[in-house]
Enzyme design. Structure first.
Site, PDB file in Angstrom:
ATOM      1  CB  CYS A  82      -0.831   0.044   1.146  1.00 14.40           C
ATOM      2  SG  CYS A  82      -2.065  -1.556   1.302  1.00 14.40           S
ATOM      3  CG  HIS A 341      -6.667   0.915  -0.033  1.00 15.73           C
ATOM      4  ND1 HIS A 341      -5.580   1.649  -0.409  1.00 15.73           N
ATOM      5  CD2 HIS A 341      -6.083   0.283   1.111  1.00 15.73           C
ATOM      6  CE1 HIS A 341      -4.480   1.199  -0.090  1.00 15.73           C
ATOM      7  NE2 HIS A 341      -4.906   0.255   1.059  1.00 15.73           N
ATOM      8  CB  CYS A 371      -0.693   0.948   7.485  1.00 14.67           C
ATOM      9  SG  CYS A 371      -2.264   0.515   6.785  1.00 14.67           S
TER      10      CYS A 371
END
Length: 386
Positions: A82, A341, A371
């Site tokens: 990510c 996301h 994160c």
């Protein structure tokens, strides 16, 4: 000097017909068009991408070529889950600071919709009995290999540790959705979004808006069932949704921008990464933030606006609690709980959004952090150019 992104498409939604490099090409071209740069001036392209199976060779290279850049421009695809898009920015910033390059492209891309299913063992042949089909999207993007569990279960561990109730997480998600819908209503995303043409129900359609917030209804959020544990607190609404999208920035040295008469949008002043126990990836941003602030001799109070990726509501809630942040300066236009996301894209997307927010609110300094699966995090500090 430029920060652009595509609209975000919902899982199997309006951008389903486009692969990640095609999405990225739109963001890259949007950056170059914004500043009027010739693609021949770009010295390197680095793009983050997580789910690379089935995309084809060298996804960043594809994105650059589809964006119209000359075939002489080198490209690198990187995977830091990510944080991929943000890590690409860090790498290019390093290259400029070292004098290796003066004009670069960095960003991230993901089409979670088009992630394929895998057939483990098929290469050596299936002789008999049933075999397993593996979802590449989950296995390569959302699964913790160290604890052999979905990352959502790590989110549940975080919720239990901090005592974040289902109601508190739902309230966070509702606020995220409200902020996003307000940003859409007042056209706050317009300057950062590059419209993209996609086939929707067989018809060529120009997509100009983020799709996920249009599909989520506030009234349903309190009634959704937990996703990862029968008695859990994390739902499809108070976690980020699966999505498709790309984001990019054009980075230059200050000298090259002045030489070409380019007006800077902002400055990257510092960045850091952090890693600890994979089970606690949800709290890694706290330490990445502290690390970059220490490097720059800054305090939490010196940051005017924050973008803390909402992989799960608890991720941002934990950071706010540990860092003592006021929620009204964090994710002011909502976050991934509402927008979705696209994992390889989001690290870049939140920086793009933050840069535009600094200009809208006429604030000096912002910090974006994400994160990362495996117990890591990235954090980057940017300042608005006057």
């Amino acid at each position: 000097v430029a920060a652009k992104r595509t609209p975000i498409g919902a899982f199997q939604g309006c951008l389903a017909g486009l692969r990640a490099p095609e999405l990225a090409a739109t963001a890259i071209k949007g950056c170059l068009d914004f500043v009027g740069l010739d693609g021949t001036q770009v010295e390197e392209v680095r793009m983050g991408n997580v789910l690379q199976a089935g995309i084809g060779q060298a996804p960043a290279r594809q994105a650059a070529v589809y964006a119209g850049l000359p075939k002489s421009v080198p490209c690198i695809t990187l995977n830091k889950v990510c944080g991929s898009g943000m890590a690409a920015m860090m790498d290019q910033s390093n290259a400029i600071r070292l004098g290796q390059h003066q004009i670069t492209i960095a960003g991230g891309m993901e089409s979670m919709t088009n992630a394929p299913y895998l057939l483990p063992g098929a290469r050596s042949g299936y002789r008999m009995n049933n075999k397993e089909v593996t979802d590449c999207m989950v296995f390569d993007g959302l699964w913790d290999p160290y604890n052999d569990a979905h990352m959502g279960l790590c989110g549940e561990t975080c919720a239990e540790y901090y005592g974040f109730t289902r109601e508190a997480q739902d309230e966070f998600a509702l606020e995220s959705l409200s902020r996003t819908q307000r940003a859409v209503h007042y056209d706050h995303f317009v300057e950062q979004i590059v419209p993209i043409e996609a086939k929707v129900k067989g018809k060529a359609t120009m997509i100009t808006y983020d799709e996920p917030p249009t599909l989520l209804k506030q009234s349903k959020i309190p009634h959704l069932k937990p996703v990862f544990k029968k008695d859990g607190t994390i739902t499809a609404a108070n976690a980020s949704s699966i999505a498709d999208g790309a984001a990019a920035v054009c980075l230059t040295s200050e000298e090259k921008a002045a030489e070409l008469g380019l007006k800077p949008l902002g400055y990257i002043t510092g960045y850091a990464t952090f890693a600890h126990d994979p089970l606690w990836f949800t709290t890694a941003p706290v330490y990445a933030v502290r690390k970059v602030l220490d490097q720059l001799s800054l305090k939490v109070a010196d940051i005017d606006l924050w973008e803390i990726n909402e992989a799960f509501a608890v991720t941002t809630m934990a950071a706010e609690k540990e860092l003592g942040l006021k929620h009204d300066i964090v994710n002011v236009d909502g976050g991934s709980c509402a927008l979705g996301h696209p994992i390889g894209c989001t690290g870049a997307r939140i920086v793009v959004t933050l840069l535009h927010q600094l200009h809208r609110f006429e604030r000096k300094r912002g910090l974006a952090t994400a994160c990362i699966g495996g117990g890591e995090a990235t954090a980057i500090v940017v300042e608005r150019a006057e």
